[in-house]
Each structure stands twice: as C-alpha cells, then as structure tokens.
Design an enzyme around this catalytic site. Structure first.
Site, PDB file in Angstrom:
ATOM      1  N   ASP A  61       4.998  28.513 -27.735  1.00  0.00           N
ATOM      2  CA  ASP A  61       4.988  27.049 -27.736  1.00  0.00           C
ATOM      3  C   ASP A  61       3.576  26.534 -27.496  1.00  0.00           C
ATOM      4  O   ASP A  61       2.983  26.784 -26.456  1.00  0.00           O
ATOM      5  CB  ASP A  61       5.899  26.520 -26.615  1.00  0.00           C
ATOM      6  CG  ASP A  61       5.886  24.995 -26.601  1.00  0.00           C
ATOM      7  OD1 ASP A  61       6.571  24.399 -27.444  1.00  0.00           O
ATOM      8  OD2 ASP A  61       5.151  24.399 -25.775  1.00  0.00           O
TER       9      ASP A  61
ATOM     10  N   TYR B 172      -3.105  20.957 -26.723  1.00  0.00           N
ATOM     11  CA  TYR B 172      -3.355  22.012 -25.718  1.00  0.00           C
ATOM     12  C   TYR B 172      -4.663  22.764 -25.987  1.00  0.00           C
ATOM     13  O   TYR B 172      -5.148  23.478 -25.129  1.00  0.00           O
ATOM     14  CB  TYR B 172      -2.230  23.062 -25.695  1.00  0.00           C
ATOM     15  CG  TYR B 172      -0.850  22.566 -25.339  1.00  0.00           C
ATOM     16  CD1 TYR B 172      -0.621  21.267 -24.886  1.00  0.00           C
ATOM     17  CD2 TYR B 172       0.249  23.417 -25.443  1.00  0.00           C
ATOM     18  CE1 TYR B 172       0.665  20.832 -24.569  1.00  0.00           C
ATOM     19  CE2 TYR B 172       1.525  22.991 -25.125  1.00  0.00           C
ATOM     20  CZ  TYR B 172       1.720  21.691 -24.699  1.00  0.00           C
ATOM     21  OH  TYR B 172       2.994  21.281 -24.398  1.00  0.00           O
TER      22      TYR B 172
ATOM     23  N   LYS C 174       2.827  20.757 -31.945  1.00  0.00           N
ATOM     24  CA  LYS C 174       3.223  19.340 -31.795  1.00  0.00           C
ATOM     25  C   LYS C 174       2.174  18.373 -32.322  1.00  0.00           C
ATOM     26  O   LYS C 174       0.972  18.621 -32.202  1.00  0.00           O
ATOM     27  CB  LYS C 174       3.496  19.045 -30.303  1.00  0.00           C
ATOM     28  CG  LYS C 174       4.396  20.066 -29.640  1.00  0.00           C
ATOM     29  CD  LYS C 174       4.726  19.759 -28.203  1.00  0.00           C
ATOM     30  CE  LYS C 174       5.384  20.954 -27.533  1.00  0.00           C
ATOM     31  NZ  LYS C 174       4.462  21.869 -26.856  1.00  0.00           N
TER      32      LYS C 174
ATOM     33  N   HIS D 255       5.116  14.886 -30.282  1.00  0.00           N
ATOM     34  CA  HIS D 255       4.902  15.259 -28.879  1.00  0.00           C
ATOM     35  C   HIS D 255       5.470  14.224 -27.893  1.00  0.00           C
ATOM     36  O   HIS D 255       6.030  14.585 -26.856  1.00  0.00           O
ATOM     37  CB  HIS D 255       3.394  15.447 -28.643  1.00  0.00           C
ATOM     38  CG  HIS D 255       3.054  16.382 -27.540  1.00  0.00           C
ATOM     39  ND1 HIS D 255       1.953  17.209 -27.562  1.00  0.00           N
ATOM     40  CD2 HIS D 255       3.644  16.619 -26.354  1.00  0.00           C
ATOM     41  CE1 HIS D 255       1.902  17.906 -26.447  1.00  0.00           C
ATOM     42  NE2 HIS D 255       2.913  17.565 -25.688  1.00  0.00           N
TER      43      HIS D 255
HETATM   44  P1  NAD Z   1       6.226  26.070 -15.627  1.00  0.00           P
HETATM   45  O1  NAD Z   1       7.338  25.549 -14.793  1.00  0.00           O
HETATM   46  O2  NAD Z   1       6.470  27.019 -16.714  1.00  0.00           O
HETATM   47  O3  NAD Z   1       5.152  26.628 -14.612  1.00  0.00           O
HETATM   48  C1  NAD Z   1       4.101  27.481 -14.987  1.00  0.00           C
HETATM   49  C2  NAD Z   1       3.508  28.118 -13.748  1.00  0.00           C
HETATM   50  O4  NAD Z   1       4.533  28.823 -13.036  1.00  0.00           O
HETATM   51  C3  NAD Z   1       2.465  29.170 -14.078  1.00  0.00           C
HETATM   52  O5  NAD Z   1       1.201  28.581 -14.229  1.00  0.00           O
HETATM   53  C4  NAD Z   1       2.542  30.105 -12.898  1.00  0.00           C
HETATM   54  O6  NAD Z   1       1.732  29.585 -11.876  1.00  0.00           O
HETATM   55  C5  NAD Z   1       3.986  29.980 -12.444  1.00  0.00           C
HETATM   56  N1  NAD Z   1       4.829  31.153 -12.846  1.00  0.00           N
HETATM   57  C6  NAD Z   1       5.110  31.582 -14.106  1.00  0.00           C
HETATM   58  N2  NAD Z   1       5.938  32.652 -14.049  1.00  0.00           N
HETATM   59  C7  NAD Z   1       6.166  32.898 -12.737  1.00  0.00           C
HETATM   60  C8  NAD Z   1       6.934  33.867 -12.052  1.00  0.00           C
HETATM   61  N3  NAD Z   1       7.651  34.804 -12.684  1.00  0.00           N
HETATM   62  N4  NAD Z   1       6.920  33.832 -10.695  1.00  0.00           N
HETATM   63  C9  NAD Z   1       6.228  32.885 -10.020  1.00  0.00           C
HETATM   64  N5  NAD Z   1       5.484  31.938 -10.617  1.00  0.00           N
HETATM   65  C10 NAD Z   1       5.469  31.948 -11.970  1.00  0.00           C
HETATM   66  O7  NAD Z   1       5.481  24.760 -16.160  1.00  0.00           O
HETATM   67  P2  NAD Z   1       4.668  24.332 -17.439  1.00  0.00           P
HETATM   68  O8  NAD Z   1       3.550  25.258 -17.713  1.00  0.00           O
HETATM   69  O9  NAD Z   1       4.412  22.891 -17.221  1.00  0.00           O
HETATM   70  O10 NAD Z   1       5.738  24.402 -18.629  1.00  0.00           O
HETATM   71  C11 NAD Z   1       5.800  25.489 -19.519  1.00  0.00           C
HETATM   72  C12 NAD Z   1       5.332  25.135 -20.906  1.00  0.00           C
HETATM   73  O11 NAD Z   1       6.073  24.017 -21.405  1.00  0.00           O
HETATM   74  C13 NAD Z   1       3.873  24.673 -21.042  1.00  0.00           C
HETATM   75  O12 NAD Z   1       2.961  25.730 -20.964  1.00  0.00           O
HETATM   76  C14 NAD Z   1       3.927  24.014 -22.393  1.00  0.00           C
HETATM   77  O13 NAD Z   1       3.929  24.983 -23.424  1.00  0.00           O
HETATM   78  C15 NAD Z   1       5.276  23.303 -22.332  1.00  0.00           C
HETATM   79  N6  NAD Z   1       5.162  21.892 -21.870  1.00  0.00           N
HETATM   80  C16 NAD Z   1       5.474  20.908 -22.772  1.00  0.00           C
HETATM   81  C17 NAD Z   1       5.335  19.580 -22.415  1.00  0.00           C
HETATM   82  C18 NAD Z   1       5.672  18.503 -23.413  1.00  0.00           C
HETATM   83  O14 NAD Z   1       5.309  17.336 -23.198  1.00  0.00           O
HETATM   84  N7  NAD Z   1       6.349  18.813 -24.485  1.00  0.00           N
HETATM   85  C19 NAD Z   1       4.909  19.226 -21.129  1.00  0.00           C
HETATM   86  C20 NAD Z   1       4.627  20.248 -20.231  1.00  0.00           C
HETATM   87  C21 NAD Z   1       4.776  21.567 -20.609  1.00  0.00           C
END
Ligand code: NAD
Length: 311
Positions: free
Chosen positions: A48, A53, A82, A115
């Site tokens: 994704d 990004y 997106k 997006h």
């Molecule tokens: P997330 O909840 O996936 O959190 C990511 C963080 O969680 C990592 O940086 C790491 O610190 C921690 N983590 C990951 N795996 C772990 C594990 N097994 N144990 C402990 N900690 C762990 O939050 P996110 O990055 O905001 O969301 C994931 C993805 O969603 C983004 O990278 C992006 O691709 C997408 N996203 C989309 C939008 C949108 O507007 N469409 C907005 C935010 C995020």
C-alpha cells in the site's frame, strides 16, 4: 507462505490479499525498498502506497529487482496507490495516475484510490477547493477503461460520501474498496457493514493506532498495551499486534500494518494459524471508543462540506 494469506474478491473481479504492507513515513534511503524485498520473501504480495508518501519509486525499484531475479512475477503482486488531493480536477486525474505509474515503473496499478474526499490547491492541504469528488470519480472510471488501473476505490470516505458515488447517474464502476482508519479503539462497524452490503471491501489502516508515526496524537493511548489484548495474546501465545490483525481478518477486513523491521514483518504475517473465539471477538468489540489517531492534520477542513470525519 504466500498462499496462506486469504484474499477478498473485489467487485471488479480481482482478488485482493487481506494482509498488505503499509509504506507511509519511511524516508531513510533504501529502508522501504529493503522492507519490500524482505516482505516478498515472507509471503507479502500486497503493498500500500500513495503518491504523497513518496515511497512509490523505492517500492517500484525493489519490485523490479525481485522480478529480474525471478523471485516474483508482477501479476502475483497487488499494488495500491492513491490520487493526491491536488489532482482531483477531472483533467488532472490521468496525468496524476501516469506519474504514479512512472514512479512505480509499472504499466498498471491494481487498485487506485482517491486519497481523501476533499480537494486542495496545495501539497500541504491548507487550501481546500470546491472540486466535487463525484466528478473526480468519473475521471477515475476512465482509467479502468484505458487499462491503467484494474480497480478503483476511495479512502477516508464516510457512508454518505460512498452513497453519493453509488447513486451517481450512469455510474460505470462502483468503488471496489474504501480505505479507512480501523483499530481496536475505532471499529467503524456501521461503515464496514454498509460497505459489505454494497459490495465494497474495506481496508483498515493504522491498525495499531499508528505508534511512532508523525500523525500520532500527543494523547495517543497505547493500543498495543491494552490489558484485554495483552491477556488475549498470552492465551493464544501471540503478540498484541497479532491479536489485533487476527481480529481484523476475522471481521472480513483487509489490513495494512506498517513496519520496516524484519522480525515485525514476519510477526505480522504469522496470523493465519490461530482463530479468536467468539467470546474473544466480543471482548474486542467492547474496546471500541471512537478514538481516531489520524485526524489533527485535517482539522483545517472541518467546515468543508466534504470533511469526512466526526466534527
Ligand atoms: P500502524 O498502526 O500500522 O502503525 C505502524 C507502527 O506500528 C510502526 O511504525 C511500528 O512502530 C509499529 N509496529 C508495526 N508492527 C509491529 C509489531 N508487530 N509490534 C509492535 N509494533 C509494531 O499505522 P500506520 O503506519 O499509520 O498505518 C499503516 C499504513 O496504512 C500506512 O503505512 C499507510 O500505508 C496506510 N495509511 C493510509 C492512510 C490514508 O489516509 N489512506 C492514513 C494512514 C495510513
């Protein structure tokens, strides 16, 4: 391992792997490219990204290398990207899509999402415009007809906004997917159920509440340390992260946790050998508190008619 990941059949007829890798907020050179290479070896097939990004070029380069080495074929991958808010004007949609294709080095995108429902003049999203996302949607439909993208969808759309698209006169393609924030503290059950009923799949982003991300709120609760989830992890001999992902999969969601750390990448993939009991699914249900982590960037849109979140 790849076939361990179940898929959901989109209304476009394509299958979308229910676990993917989130790639936002990785700016160190090679960090995301290396993560993609490691992830493919572990069985990840869905990635994704978004034009905004700036990870498209690294993901594309890593995929190209993997293909050249014979480790994967393009058609085995599911790439989501997106359309940024600056490119909602119908005549800007195809050039924006072309830019993403170029950055990825690919000749099609599996799923292309609007997006946000709000359009803006500027990259920093401080100048919203009145461009209507339904006009953007009609331009997105043309991308499918031109073969640039296989499926189209939206992100951060609320139910009313989905409804407006579904009711469009002469709609050719329904949104295949809506990508929204979903975590144990933000279930979005009504939106998810509405989407299921209308043949729209839901992807949950920030499943762990985005710990460490630059949009994490100062008052962010530590969802991974929630006592109910920690206790459940003990019972199933899994981490809190694995319990959360399993809960999402059992709700029929697609999930895109982000990590670049190989052991966490492996952990997040290792969720297909256990099942949360009905009682535990109910206990997870009780954790919902409408907590949205990803909101303060967007408060300047609060008075815009297309603002998608609760006010
Ligand atoms: P997330 O909840 O996936 O959190 C990511 C963080 O969680 C990592 O940086 C790491 O610190 C921690 N983590 C990951 N795996 C772990 C594990 N097994 N144990 C402990 N900690 C762990 O939050 P996110 O990055 O905001 O969301 C994931 C993805 O969603 C983004 O990278 C992006 O691709 C997408 N996203 C989309 C939008 C949108 O507007 N469409 C907005 C935010 C995020």
């Amino acid at each position: 391992m790849a076939d361990k990941v179940p898929s959901t059949r989109l209304n476009s007829g394509y299958d979308m792997p229910m676990l993917g890798l989130g790639t936002y907020n990785s700016f160190k050179p090679n960090e995301m490219g290396d993560a993609v290479k490691a992830a493919v070896q572990m069985g990840y097939r869905h990635f994704d990204t978004a034009w905004r990004y700036t990870t498209e070029p690294e993901i594309g380069a890593a995929v190209k290398e993997l293909i050249q080495e014979g480790k994967i074929k393009r058609e085995e991958l599911f790439i989501v990207t997106k359309l940024w808010v600056q490119f909602h004007e119908p005549d800007q949609v195809e050039p924006a899509c072309q830019k993403s294709l170029e950055a990825l080095g690919m000749d099609y995108i599996d799923l292309y999402l609007i997006h946000f429902p709000v359009a803006c003049e500027d990259l920093e999203i401080t100048k919203p415009t009145s461009t209507d996302y339904v006009d953007t949607w009609r331009a997105m439909e043309k991308l499918v007809d031109k073969g640039l993208v296989r499926s189209i969808g939206v992100s951060n759309f609320n139910q009313q906004q989905l409804e407006r698209i579904l009711k469009l006169d002469g709609i050719k393609y329904k949104p295949a997917n809506n990508q929204v924030e979903i975590s144990p503290y933000l279930h979005q059950e009504n939106l998810v159920q509405y989407s299921f009923k209308n043949g729209i799949s839901t992807t949950g982003y920030s499943p762990f509440g985005a710990p460490g991300q630059n949009y994490e709120r100062n008052d962010a609760p530590k969802i991974l340390e929630d006592p109910t989830i920690v206790e459940m992890g003990r019972k199933y001999k899994k981490s809190s992260a694995q319990v959360i992902l399993r809960w999402g999969i059992q709700r029929g969601l697609v999930l895109i946790p982000k990590s670049t750390n190989p052991s966490r990448l492996a952990q997040n993939m290792d969720i297909f050998d256990f099942t949360l009991s009905e009682d535990d699914m109910k206990a997870m249900q009780a954790l919902d508190r409408g907590y949205r982590s990803n909101v303060h960037f967007f408060t300047m849109w609060k008075d815009h008619p297309f603002y998608p979140f609760e006010k």
